[in-house]
Design a protein around this motif. Structure first.
Motif, PDB file in Angstrom:
ATOM      1  N   ASN A   1       0.827  -1.209   0.000  1.00  0.00           N
ATOM      2  CA  ASN A   1       0.000   0.000   0.000  1.00  0.00           C
ATOM      3  C   ASN A   1       0.855   1.250   0.000  1.00  0.00           C
TER       4      ASN A   1
ATOM      5  N   PRO B   1     -12.057   4.394   3.948  1.00  0.00           N
ATOM      6  CA  PRO B   1     -11.630   3.043   3.554  1.00  0.00           C
ATOM      7  C   PRO B   1     -10.390   3.026   2.671  1.00  0.00           C
TER       8      PRO B   1
ATOM      9  N   SER C   1      -6.439   2.686   1.353  1.00  0.00           N
ATOM     10  CA  SER C   1      -5.598   1.500   1.543  1.00  0.00           C
ATOM     11  C   SER C   1      -4.784   1.544   2.834  1.00  0.00           C
TER      12      SER C   1
ATOM     13  N   TRP D   1      -6.283   0.033   6.137  1.00  0.00           N
ATOM     14  CA  TRP D   1      -6.370  -1.419   6.332  1.00  0.00           C
ATOM     15  C   TRP D   1      -5.037  -2.011   6.753  1.00  0.00           C
TER      16      TRP D   1
ATOM     17  N   LEU E   1      -8.100   1.924  -3.688  1.00  0.00           N
ATOM     18  CA  LEU E   1      -8.769   0.625  -3.792  1.00  0.00           C
ATOM     19  C   LEU E   1      -7.937  -0.573  -3.366  1.00  0.00           C
TER      20      LEU E   1
ATOM     21  N   PHE F   1      -8.489  -3.121  -0.469  1.00  0.00           N
ATOM     22  CA  PHE F   1      -9.568  -4.113  -0.421  1.00  0.00           C
ATOM     23  C   PHE F   1      -9.095  -5.541  -0.643  1.00  0.00           C
TER      24      PHE F   1
ATOM     25  N   ASN G   1      -7.217  -7.115   1.291  1.00  0.00           N
ATOM     26  CA  ASN G   1      -7.043  -7.801   2.570  1.00  0.00           C
ATOM     27  C   ASN G   1      -7.850  -7.109   3.663  1.00  0.00           C
ATOM     28  N   LEU G   2      -9.179  -7.267   3.622  1.00  0.00           N
ATOM     29  CA  LEU G   2     -10.039  -6.585   4.583  1.00  0.00           C
ATOM     30  C   LEU G   2     -10.180  -7.426   5.851  1.00  0.00           C
TER      31      LEU G   2
ATOM     32  N   ILE H   1     -12.324 -12.928   2.809  1.00  0.00           N
ATOM     33  CA  ILE H   1     -11.907 -11.915   1.839  1.00  0.00           C
ATOM     34  C   ILE H   1     -10.496 -11.408   2.119  1.00  0.00           C
ATOM     35  N   THR H   2      -9.720 -12.128   2.910  1.00  0.00           N
ATOM     36  CA  THR H   2      -8.342 -11.690   3.146  1.00  0.00           C
ATOM     37  C   THR H   2      -7.447 -12.319   2.087  1.00  0.00           C
TER      38      THR H   2
END
Lengths: 101, 681
Positions: B363, B417, B419, B422, B499, B502, B504-505, B516-517
């Motif tokens: 990120n 939200p 990057s 997260w 974006l 997303f 690795n949420l 969803i990771t």
């Protein structure tokens, strides 16, 4: 009649010592050459005497070699003496003393 | 599932060789080419990007690649663990981690090349062939470093990266400051690399191998040594692993600009802004953290080394963030934010959060490249003015630059939200759960958490001062326009910064129970993997206990809420102070603290003092010892023989008679001696 080997040795010693004294005491370069010649011939006497004593020709052959060597040495020695004379107008070996440090 | 040499992977070397070719072309033909060498660079990095994506897709298809390409030295040795031969080679290791990093590096390098068209060519810079050649070499070194399969190859390219940074930071070599900054960057990182080199030698001579992966790797050898309780060089195996790990860490601290070797990085802003983007986002600085990730299995064996990494990281994160608060130069603020963000990555790695660390690395690569390129755009807009106090009000005049920069800023500050939120949250969560059991890590966590507030503050101070309020100078009222080559990379990176988080949420996955990771699965070998290099394996090796406040979900929400709250508080503080039409300097209110911060905690001063006050006298003493004792001994021997011979030479008189007498006397003495010794008399 044979002569004992001790006499030859004594003779050669005497000739060698005469040559040695000449080298140590004389100042004339020509006499130097002659003295060296005496010393060489003292060695020759020894070589031939012992060759004879042992019944072996090797020593005599070596004496011939020594003579050839002596002739060559004299040639070189005379050349040096000529150059010496040309440079110093003298053949006294104590005059040229610059060939050192 | 280690694949053989067949298929797409046989093209893998080309990824690094394209930029190398671009380097040669730009160097040789740069002057004749249109755009002075930019075209080969752009094509080469684009090709690298495509090939990297191909490798990425192949790894996603379940194949990996580990192959020695060229062995340049092999021989018999006796090592501590009993291995009897060692080989040094060049080889490729393409596993999920390196495939991911290849994509990041080639993408950022490609965008930087495109951006350079607008930043360097359009601004009429001279020396462009040299610039593009250096960029090509830089990209080549970093890509080769990324897929190196052994420590020695990694070290070589690590050094090459350092050299390229020297060339590029000192690009404007006619100024006074750029060459000095380049020298500083080279020397400071070189200082760290020195320890790295010792570490490489230590690891090679201990385990007889420098490979990263496979049964023959030094990681496996170290694991076996610890299990067997072997004594290595008089140390317990684990202690020795800690020592060698920390030696290698020296290189990491130098390159990734961690305290106390961070001082080169702010000065490195002397280079062109595009170079700063490349150095900070994808190449040089990332190399350090990437190395930790690459040999994470080795660090995982030593809790001490991990704690040191975590503590240094947490401390650096806070330390650098506080300095970023008082800077006036837009690039300086970003420089300190880089140091601080790499601190977070080290913190994440140090607490065993391998995924979190790599996630933040990815990120950060995107949003920091974005912010640097954005600041480059601002610098173009402002006719090469970098002082934020002379800007203001650029929001309406350059909307694309503003919104992309804002996306980067939100990611950097860690606002949901975007990057950065997260990954930073995951780093802090991993630090918190370990910290609840380990007080040292808790301290590191606390520093990291506090740094979130400062990050939010300095980021938005920068945004508000640059883009909001009234224009404070004439240039800011009538900015220079920017072309497509500047806007396009900004838009791409802006979308990524917004974006890419997303993938690795983790918090949402926990709360909603969804799978969803993806990044975790990726690094855990759900797709392709190399045995022993998976997150799962690392997680088992790390010996830290984990604790929770209430349940795991509660802890996670608490941690996320806390960091988001602090980031928002920082941003809000900046909003109150600086988002006004006519912002004022508030720094004087800090009093003495301002002077300390402004002078960067006197880090440069103490390092100069170390060099001048400590090293210089030491070197002088050594010099004195050399000249007196060592030279004295050598000179003494020659002096004695000179003196002796000055006396002995006097026997050479030049009189032939004397020589003859000496010969005869010597002969008689010899005869007498032999006679006495042989017992003739």
């Amino acid at each position: 009649m044979t002569v004992a080997v001790e006499y030859y040795v004594l003779l050669s010693m005497a000739v060698f010592c005469i040559g040695l004294m000449g080298v140590l005491t004389r100042r004339n370069a020509l006499l130097f050459l002659m003295s060296v010649e005496l010393m060489l011939n003292a060695a020759n006497i020894n070589l031939i005497a012992f060759a004879f004593y042992h019944g072996n020709l090797t020593g005599q052959v070596f004496a011939l070699f020594t003579m050839a060597l002596a002739a060559a040495e004299v040639a070189v020695g005379l050349g040096i003496i000529l150059v010496l004379y040309r440079n110093f107008r003298d053949v006294d070996v104590t005059v040229p003393t610059t060939m050192r440090w | 599932m280690v694949g053989t040499g067949a298929g797409p992977f046989s093209y893998a070397p080309a990824i690094a060789l394209f930029p190398l070719a671009a380097f040669v072309i730009s160097l040789v033909f740069g002057r004749q080419l249109p755009k002075k060498g930019a075209i080969p660079g752009i094509f080469a990095t684009a090709a690298s990007l495509l090939f990297s994506l191909w490798m990425f897709a192949t790894v996603a298809g379940g194949e990996t690649y580990h192959e020695t390409l060229y062995e340049w030295s092999a021989g018999a040795v006796t090592t501590e663990v009993g291995a009897e031969e060692i080989a040094f080679s060049f080889g490729l290791l393409i596993d999920p981690l390196s495939a991911l990093m290849l994509v990041i590096v080639s993408l950022v390098a490609f965008l930087v090349h495109v951006f350079s068209l607008g930043y360097m060519n359009d601004e009429g810079e001279t020396g462009l062939p040299r610039y593009y050649a250096s960029l090509g070499l830089f990209t080549f070194s970093m890509l080769a470093f990324v897929y190196a399969d052994n420590l020695l190859m990694a070290f070589m390219f690590f050094e090459l990266v350092g050299l390229c940074s020297y060339l590029l930071i000192g690009f404007w070599f006619r100024t006074k400051s750029a060459p000095s900054a380049a020298k500083k960057a080279f020397l400071v990182t070189r200082f760290g690399d020195y320890f790295f080199l010792i570490g490489v030698v230590a690891i090679a001579s201990t385990f007889g191998t420098v490979a990263f992966a496979g049964e023959e790797s030094f990681v496996v050898a170290a694991e076996t040594a610890i299990e067997d309780g072997t004594t290595l060089f008089g140390f317990d195996a684990q202690t020795w692993v800690t020592i060698t790990g920390l030696l290698v860490l020296g290189g990491v601290i130098g390159k990734s600009a961690q305290f106390p070797l961070h001082t080169w990085l702010p000065d490195a802003m002397e280079g062109p802004t595009t170079v700063s983007a490349l150095i900070h986002a994808a190449t040089m600085v990332a190399a350090g953290v990437y190395l930790v990730a690459r040999m994470f299995g080795y660090y995982a064996l030593s809790p001490t080394a991990l704690s040191i990494i975590a503590f240094v990281g947490g401390f650096t994160a806070l330390f650098a963030a506080t300095m970023g608060v008082v800077k006036d130069d837009i690039k300086q603020v970003l420089a300190y934010s880089t140091i601080s963000q790499y601190g977070y990555m080290m913190l994440g790695m140090g607490v065993g959060g391998y995924v979190a660390g790599v996630f933040h690395l990815m990120n950060h690569a995107f949003f920091k490249a974005l912010l640097f390129l954005g600041s480059g755009a601002v610098i173009v807009l402002m006719h090469h003015e970098q002082d934020m106090w002379k800007m203001g009000g650029l929001k309406d005049k350059a909307p694309i630059t503003y919104y992309t920069f804002l996306a980067g800023a939100l990611a950097l500050a860690g606002i949901v939200p975007f990057s950065g939120f997260w990954s930073k949250d995951e780093v802090l969560f991993d630090a918190l759960i370990v910290g609840l059991e380990e007080p040292v890590i808790l301290a590191a966590y606390a520093m990291g958490l506090l740094a979130v507030f400062f990050t939010g503050f300095y980021t938005f101070r920068m945004v508000f001062l640059t883009f909001h309020g009234e224009p404070r100078t004439e240039t800011a009222e009538d900015p220079h326009g920017v072309g497509w080559s500047i806007k396009a990379p900004l838009v791409v990176l802006g979308l990524l910064a917004a974006l890419v988080g997303f993938v690795n949420l983790a918090p949402i996955a926990k709360v909603a129970g969804m799978d969803i990771t993806f990044l975790e699965y990726w690094l855990d070998g759900e797709y392709g993997y190399v045995e022993g290099l998976t997150y799962h394996h690392y997680h088992e090796m790390v010996a830290f206990e984990e604790g929770y406040i209430g349940s795991e979900t509660t802890t996670m929400l608490l941690s996320a809420g806390l960091s988001l709250g602090l980031a928002l508080a920082g941003a809000f503080a900046a909003h109150t102070l600086y988002n006004v039409p006519e912002p004022k300097r508030h720094t004087t209110k800090l009093g003495g603290a301002y002077t300390v911060l402004r002078n960067n905690y006197y880090q440069d001063e103490y390092q100069v003092w170390l060099a001048e006050g400590l090293t210089l006298p030491l070197a002088r003493t050594a010099d004195l010892f050399d000249r007196s004792v060592i030279d004295g001994a050598v000179d003494g021997v020659s002096g004695a023989s000179l003196f002796g011979s000055s006396w002995v030479k006097r026997i050479q008189t030049g009189l032939v008679t004397n020589y003859a007498a000496l010969i005869v006397a010597g002969f008689i003495a010899l005869l007498l001696g032999l006679g006495l010794y042989g017992g003739w008399f």
